[in-house]
Scaffold this motif. Structure first.
Motif, PDB file in Angstrom:
ATOM      1  N   PRO A   1       5.348   1.503   9.562  1.00 30.44           N
ATOM      2  CA  PRO A   1       5.691   0.192   9.102  1.00 30.44           C
ATOM      3  C   PRO A   1       5.112  -0.048   7.676  1.00 30.44           C
ATOM      4  O   PRO A   1       4.335   0.653   7.015  1.00 30.44           O
ATOM      5  CB  PRO A   1       4.735  -0.473  10.252  1.00 30.44           C
ATOM      6  N   LEU A   2       5.730  -1.108   7.218  1.00 32.76           N
ATOM      7  CA  LEU A   2       5.383  -1.552   5.985  1.00 32.76           C
ATOM      8  C   LEU A   2       3.686  -1.940   6.096  1.00 32.76           C
ATOM      9  O   LEU A   2       3.206  -2.522   6.877  1.00 32.76           O
ATOM     10  CB  LEU A   2       5.825  -2.994   5.450  1.00 32.76           C
ATOM     11  N   ALA A   3       3.153  -1.503   4.938  1.00 35.19           N
ATOM     12  CA  ALA A   3       1.731  -1.338   4.766  1.00 35.19           C
ATOM     13  C   ALA A   3       1.161  -2.312   3.549  1.00 35.19           C
ATOM     14  O   ALA A   3       1.817  -1.947   2.433  1.00 35.19           O
ATOM     15  CB  ALA A   3       0.866  -0.169   4.827  1.00 35.19           C
ATOM     16  N   VAL A   4       0.556  -3.235   3.733  1.00 36.03           N
ATOM     17  CA  VAL A   4       0.066  -4.101   2.447  1.00 36.03           C
ATOM     18  C   VAL A   4      -1.238  -4.342   2.648  1.00 36.03           C
ATOM     19  O   VAL A   4      -1.936  -4.183   3.592  1.00 36.03           O
ATOM     20  CB  VAL A   4       0.851  -5.520   2.507  1.00 36.03           C
ATOM     21  N   THR A   5      -1.818  -4.788   1.336  1.00 36.43           N
ATOM     22  CA  THR A   5      -3.237  -5.392   1.286  1.00 36.43           C
ATOM     23  C   THR A   5      -3.166  -6.775   0.720  1.00 36.43           C
ATOM     24  O   THR A   5      -2.165  -7.131   0.073  1.00 36.43           O
ATOM     25  CB  THR A   5      -3.860  -4.389   0.466  1.00 36.43           C
ATOM     26  N   ILE A   6      -4.207  -7.539   1.053  1.00 34.90           N
ATOM     27  CA  ILE A   6      -4.325  -8.707   0.250  1.00 34.90           C
ATOM     28  C   ILE A   6      -5.368  -8.967  -0.745  1.00 34.90           C
ATOM     29  O   ILE A   6      -6.368  -8.404  -0.652  1.00 34.90           O
ATOM     30  CB  ILE A   6      -4.726  -9.848   1.518  1.00 34.90           C
ATOM     31  N   ASN A   7      -4.775  -9.083  -2.120  1.00 35.63           N
ATOM     32  CA  ASN A   7      -5.701  -9.229  -3.171  1.00 35.63           C
ATOM     33  C   ASN A   7      -6.429 -10.909  -2.842  1.00 35.63           C
ATOM     34  O   ASN A   7      -5.527 -11.627  -3.375  1.00 35.63           O
ATOM     35  CB  ASN A   7      -4.898  -9.222  -4.517  1.00 35.63           C
ATOM     36  N   GLU A   8      -7.432 -10.776  -2.461  1.00 30.19           N
ATOM     37  CA  GLU A   8      -8.138 -12.192  -2.011  1.00 30.19           C
ATOM     38  C   GLU A   8      -8.211 -12.951  -3.134  1.00 30.19           C
ATOM     39  O   GLU A   8      -7.747 -14.125  -3.015  1.00 30.19           O
ATOM     40  CB  GLU A   8      -9.638 -11.703  -1.266  1.00 30.19           C
ATOM     41  N   ASP A   9      -8.571 -12.578  -4.376  1.00 28.92           N
ATOM     42  CA  ASP A   9      -8.942 -13.382  -5.343  1.00 28.92           C
ATOM     43  C   ASP A   9      -7.261 -14.067  -5.790  1.00 28.92           C
ATOM     44  O   ASP A   9      -7.251 -15.498  -6.225  1.00 28.92           O
ATOM     45  CB  ASP A   9      -9.241 -12.611  -6.761  1.00 28.92           C
ATOM     46  N   VAL A  10      -6.473 -13.369  -5.797  1.00 24.81           N
ATOM     47  CA  VAL A  10      -4.833 -13.781  -6.187  1.00 24.81           C
ATOM     48  C   VAL A  10      -4.541 -14.876  -5.158  1.00 24.81           C
ATOM     49  O   VAL A  10      -3.935 -16.039  -5.376  1.00 24.81           O
ATOM     50  CB  VAL A  10      -3.896 -12.805  -6.454  1.00 24.81           C
ATOM     51  N   ARG A  11      -4.882 -14.544  -3.868  1.00 25.54           N
ATOM     52  CA  ARG A  11      -4.642 -15.306  -2.700  1.00 25.54           C
ATOM     53  C   ARG A  11      -5.052 -16.717  -2.831  1.00 25.54           C
ATOM     54  O   ARG A  11      -4.555 -17.754  -2.727  1.00 25.54           O
ATOM     55  CB  ARG A  11      -4.610 -14.713  -1.345  1.00 25.54           C
ATOM     56  N   ARG A  12      -6.384 -16.446  -2.981  1.00 24.91           N
ATOM     57  CA  ARG A  12      -7.231 -17.860  -3.068  1.00 24.91           C
ATOM     58  C   ARG A  12      -6.793 -18.572  -4.489  1.00 24.91           C
ATOM     59  O   ARG A  12      -6.412 -19.850  -4.333  1.00 24.91           O
ATOM     60  CB  ARG A  12      -8.602 -17.534  -3.361  1.00 24.91           C
ATOM     61  N   GLN A  13      -6.328 -18.066  -5.477  1.00 19.52           N
ATOM     62  CA  GLN A  13      -5.813 -18.870  -6.696  1.00 19.52           C
ATOM     63  C   GLN A  13      -4.558 -19.393  -6.302  1.00 19.52           C
ATOM     64  O   GLN A  13      -4.104 -20.626  -6.617  1.00 19.52           O
ATOM     65  CB  GLN A  13      -5.649 -17.841  -7.715  1.00 19.52           C
TER      66      GLN A  13
ATOM     67  N   ASP B   1       0.854  -1.269  -0.083  1.00 18.85           N
ATOM     68  CA  ASP B   1      -0.073  -0.052   0.067  1.00 18.85           C
ATOM     69  C   ASP B   1       0.923   1.248   0.139  1.00 18.85           C
ATOM     70  O   ASP B   1       1.229   1.920   1.033  1.00 18.85           O
ATOM     71  CB  ASP B   1      -1.009   0.206   1.246  1.00 18.85           C
ATOM     72  N   TYR B   2       1.509   1.642  -1.105  1.00 17.19           N
ATOM     73  CA  TYR B   2       2.286   2.738  -1.261  1.00 17.19           C
ATOM     74  C   TYR B   2       1.782   4.035  -0.750  1.00 17.19           C
ATOM     75  O   TYR B   2       2.275   4.817  -0.090  1.00 17.19           O
ATOM     76  CB  TYR B   2       2.676   2.836  -2.647  1.00 17.19           C
ATOM     77  N   ASP B   3       0.553   4.084  -1.259  1.00 14.53           N
ATOM     78  CA  ASP B   3      -0.300   5.601  -1.034  1.00 14.53           C
ATOM     79  C   ASP B   3      -0.416   5.553   0.809  1.00 14.53           C
ATOM     80  O   ASP B   3      -0.129   6.629   1.222  1.00 14.53           O
ATOM     81  CB  ASP B   3      -1.745   5.846  -1.437  1.00 14.53           C
ATOM     82  N   GLY B   4      -0.692   4.455   1.358  1.00 19.72           N
ATOM     83  CA  GLY B   4      -0.968   4.518   2.722  1.00 19.72           C
ATOM     84  C   GLY B   4       0.392   4.982   3.341  1.00 19.72           C
ATOM     85  O   GLY B   4       0.289   5.590   4.308  1.00 19.72           O
ATOM     86  N   MET B   5       1.344   4.094   2.951  1.00 21.44           N
ATOM     87  CA  MET B   5       2.706   4.487   3.535  1.00 21.44           C
ATOM     88  C   MET B   5       3.187   5.922   3.277  1.00 21.44           C
ATOM     89  O   MET B   5       3.662   6.529   4.449  1.00 21.44           O
ATOM     90  CB  MET B   5       3.602   3.531   3.066  1.00 21.44           C
ATOM     91  N   ILE B   6       3.018   6.289   2.272  1.00 20.07           N
ATOM     92  CA  ILE B   6       3.582   7.706   1.937  1.00 20.07           C
ATOM     93  C   ILE B   6       2.591   8.700   2.838  1.00 20.07           C
ATOM     94  O   ILE B   6       3.068   9.791   3.169  1.00 20.07           O
ATOM     95  CB  ILE B   6       3.610   8.118   0.283  1.00 20.07           C
ATOM     96  N   ALA B   7       1.239   8.532   2.598  1.00 24.08           N
ATOM     97  CA  ALA B   7       0.434   9.394   3.612  1.00 24.08           C
ATOM     98  C   ALA B   7       0.737   9.424   5.018  1.00 24.08           C
ATOM     99  O   ALA B   7       0.771  10.456   5.579  1.00 24.08           O
ATOM    100  CB  ALA B   7      -0.900   9.111   3.298  1.00 24.08           C
ATOM    101  N   ASN B   8       1.072   8.469   5.544  1.00 17.84           N
ATOM    102  CA  ASN B   8       1.441   8.179   7.104  1.00 17.84           C
ATOM    103  C   ASN B   8       2.706   8.825   7.273  1.00 17.84           C
ATOM    104  O   ASN B   8       2.811   9.654   8.296  1.00 17.84           O
ATOM    105  CB  ASN B   8       1.375   6.716   7.293  1.00 17.84           C
ATOM    106  N   ALA B   9       3.834   8.903   6.370  1.00 18.59           N
ATOM    107  CA  ALA B   9       5.157   9.345   6.607  1.00 18.59           C
ATOM    108  C   ALA B   9       4.876  10.826   6.404  1.00 18.59           C
ATOM    109  O   ALA B   9       5.447  11.664   7.470  1.00 18.59           O
ATOM    110  CB  ALA B   9       6.036   8.791   5.453  1.00 18.59           C
ATOM    111  N   PHE B  10       4.341  11.194   5.553  1.00 20.26           N
ATOM    112  CA  PHE B  10       3.890  12.769   5.452  1.00 20.26           C
ATOM    113  C   PHE B  10       2.938  13.387   6.639  1.00 20.26           C
ATOM    114  O   PHE B  10       3.288  14.291   6.798  1.00 20.26           O
ATOM    115  CB  PHE B  10       3.438  13.127   3.947  1.00 20.26           C
ATOM    116  N   ALA B  11       2.007  12.520   6.931  1.00 25.42           N
ATOM    117  CA  ALA B  11       1.434  13.028   8.292  1.00 25.42           C
ATOM    118  C   ALA B  11       2.213  13.303   9.462  1.00 25.42           C
ATOM    119  O   ALA B  11       1.713  14.089  10.180  1.00 25.42           O
ATOM    120  CB  ALA B  11       0.061  12.087   8.356  1.00 25.42           C
TER     121      ALA B  11
END
Length: 185
Positions: free
Chosen positions: A123-135, A87-97
């Motif tokens: 911290p490193l922020a990630v999301t899980i792509n549920e479709d890719v994970r299930r596959q 989650d690049y956008d989340g990490m960048i927003a958190n750092a700048f905040a």
């Protein structure tokens, strides 16, 4: 003597305020020193450069991947193959905040406070792509390490109750596996 002390105090406060505001102006569009993302400094980078740096780091980690081992079986997998997306956008927003504010001087104070409180690491922020994970789980992981176990069941047809037997297999805690793969980044 009191006037000199008051003047010196006021001058020191003015100089400190000017320093905080000038530091903020220098880093108005950049990440200031002292703020870390996943333990690394990206000081002086604007949001575009910071995103490119984070993408390069993730791509390196993704190319390296992780090896899953069960007994004598091994499976090498990249993070994207396992459905883990940063989650690049989340990490960048958190750092700048942690380091910027619309109130002059407050961004510098936030940076100093985060550093002193040791909360300066985003911290490193990630999301899980549920479709890719299930596959990945269904098409790669389970066939490599064995089939899933099946619980015994009941089959009711007309007046007959049949018991279907359980089959041995492998059961992997899906989210725990995803968490452990994420920690490997």
């Amino acid at each position: 003597m009191l006037k000199k002390l008051s003047f010196a105090t006021a001058l020191a406060a003015l100089l400190l305020s000017a320093s905080l505001v000038s530091a903020e102006l220098v880093y108005a569009e950049q990440l200031p020193p002292g703020i870390l993302i996943n333990g690394q400094s990206f000081s002086g980078q604007n949001k575009v450069a910071l995103r490119a740096s984070l993408e390069a780091l993730f791509n390196t980690a993704n190319d390296r991947g992780v090896t899953l081992v069960l007994g004598d079986k091994q499976l090498h997998v990249s993070f994207l193959e396992a459905g883990i997306v940063p989650d690049y956008d989340g990490m960048i927003a958190n750092a700048f905040a942690k380091s910027h504010s619309t109130i002059p001087g407050q961004g510098s104070l936030r940076t100093i406070a985060a550093y002193l409180k040791r909360s300066n690491n985003v911290p490193l922020a990630v999301t899980i792509n549920e479709d890719v994970r299930r596959q990945f789980l269904d098409n790669t992981l389970h066939p490599t390490f064995g089939e899933r176990s099946v619980d015994a069941g009941l089959l009711i047809k007309d007046d007959t109750v049949s018991i279907t037997e359980a089959t041995d297999g492998l059961w992997i805690e899906d989210m725990e596996l995803s968490n452990q793969i994420t920690f490997a980044i």
